[in-house]
Design a protein around this motif. Structure first.
Motif, short mmCIF file in Angstrom:
data_model
loop_
_atom_site.label_atom_id
_atom_site.label_comp_id
_atom_site.label_asym_id
_atom_site.label_seq_id
_atom_site.Cartn_x
_atom_site.Cartn_y
_atom_site.Cartn_z
N ILE A 1 -33.34 -10.16 -6.37
CA ILE A 1 -32.62 -9.22 -5.51
C ILE A 1 -33.56 -8.12 -5.04
CG2 ILE A 1 -30.77 -7.50 -5.49
CD1 ILE A 1 -29.22 -9.32 -7.39
N ASP A 2 -34.41 -7.61 -5.93
CA ASP A 2 -35.36 -6.57 -5.56
C ASP A 2 -36.34 -7.06 -4.49
OD1 ASP A 2 -36.48 -4.04 -5.68
OD2 ASP A 2 -37.93 -4.65 -7.21
N ARG A 3 -36.81 -8.31 -4.65
CA ARG A 3 -37.72 -8.87 -3.65
C ARG A 3 -37.02 -9.03 -2.30
NH1 ARG A 3 -39.17 -12.08 -8.17
NH2 ARG A 3 -37.82 -13.76 -7.42
N GLU A 4 -35.76 -9.42 -2.33
CA GLU A 4 -35.01 -9.59 -1.09
C GLU A 4 -34.82 -8.26 -0.37
OE1 GLU A 4 -33.00 -11.53 1.95
OE2 GLU A 4 -34.23 -12.31 0.31
N VAL A 5 -34.55 -7.20 -1.13
CA VAL A 5 -34.40 -5.88 -0.53
C VAL A 5 -35.70 -5.43 0.12
CG1 VAL A 5 -33.97 -3.44 -1.03
CG2 VAL A 5 -32.51 -5.21 -2.02
N THR A 6 -36.81 -5.64 -0.58
CA THR A 6 -38.12 -5.26 -0.04
C THR A 6 -38.43 -6.02 1.24
OG1 THR A 6 -38.90 -4.77 -2.27
CG2 THR A 6 -40.57 -5.08 -0.56
N ARG A 7 -38.15 -7.33 1.24
CA ARG A 7 -38.40 -8.13 2.43
C ARG A 7 -37.54 -7.67 3.60
NH1 ARG A 7 -36.18 -12.11 5.00
NH2 ARG A 7 -34.48 -12.23 3.49
N ALA A 8 -36.27 -7.34 3.31
CA ALA A 8 -35.38 -6.88 4.38
C ALA A 8 -35.87 -5.57 4.97
CB ALA A 8 -33.96 -6.75 3.84
#
Length: 255
Positions: free
Chosen positions: A203-210
């Motif tokens: 989830i943290d990686r997804e937020v960073t990518r977004a």
């Protein structure tokens, strides 16, 4: 003399009449005695006749008992329809032969190190059911048993090595594995509390990518442009902002 003769004749007549009267009374007494004797016999016969006489039209009791309907014996199971199923625990394998109404003396079962044999006599018209099992792994013959129940015959096999069998039948060399175990994953997702299976790292990686893919607008776009230009700059690179200007980066919360 004539008178005396008449008198004698009269006396003789009276004497003869007395004898006749006596004989008549004797005969009468004999008749009454015979009648009394006959009456006693007829009384006994009458007494015996007072009991109810059997009705000649009624069937004998044995015939009535024979005609009384009896419960029909259940038909023997068909050999082709007899099947078996099994389940296991940590220490035993249980095999059920689904045959109903099997007499206890009609079943023959034997156990070996890696085999079990069953023979059930289902009746003269149904034949014999046979089951020969070559087991997946070895068992303890002295720890095996069976029992006959109204709906099935049950075999209970004690495993030589406790654990889980992959299947019921095999060549006797199969191994046993532990029940209810799963290999631990080296990349197990991180949890924030016991029982959670949410992968918070993903989830943290997804937020960073977004955030990186987000196209900023207005003042935020300008700030991001200067951050990219001077992100790797040294202390000697002049700043485009007045001294003391604080750059604010906005971050959107993702829920």
């Amino acid at each position: 003399n004539g008178e005396s003769g008449d008198g004698a004749g009269g006396g003789g007549g009276e004497a003869g009449g007395g004898a006749a009267e006596l004989r008549r009374w004797v005969r009468k007494a004999d008749a009454e005695l015979a009648e009394a004797a006959a009456g006693v016999g007829s009384g006994a016969t009458t007494s015996g006749a007072s009991d109810p006489a059997p009705n000649p039209a009624a069937p004998p009791a044995s015939a009535v008992a024979a005609e009384k309907p009896t419960a029909a014996a259940p038909p023997p199971p068909d050999v082709s329809k007899v099947r078996h199923e099994w389940y296991q625990t940590q220490s035993h394998v249980v095999v059920s032969v689904l045959a109903r109404n099997v007499p206890p003396d009609a079943a023959a079962v034997s156990f070996a190190d890696a085999a079990a044999d069953v023979a059930i006599e289902l009746g003269p018209d149904a034949g014999t059911y046979r089951l020969a099992l070559s087991l997946f792994a070895r068992v303890r013959p002295d720890g095996c048993s069976f029992r006959v129940m109204p709906a099935k015959l049950e075999l209970k096999l004690e495993k030589l090595v406790p654990g889980k069998w992959e299947r019921l039948e095999g060549d006797g060399t199969g191994g046993a594995t532990a029940f209810n175990t799963a290999a631990a994953s080296d990349t197990a997702p991180r949890t924030v509390y016991s029982g959670s299976r949410r992968d918070w790292d993903a989830i943290d990686r997804e937020v960073t990518r977004a955030e990186e893919e987000e196209k900023p607008e207005g003042e935020e776009a300008l700030n991001k442009l200067f951050q990219q230009i001077y992100g790797n700059a040294s202390e000697e690179t002049p700043s485009p902002y007045p001294h003391g200007t604080r750059i604010v980066r906005r971050r959107h919360d993702v829920r």
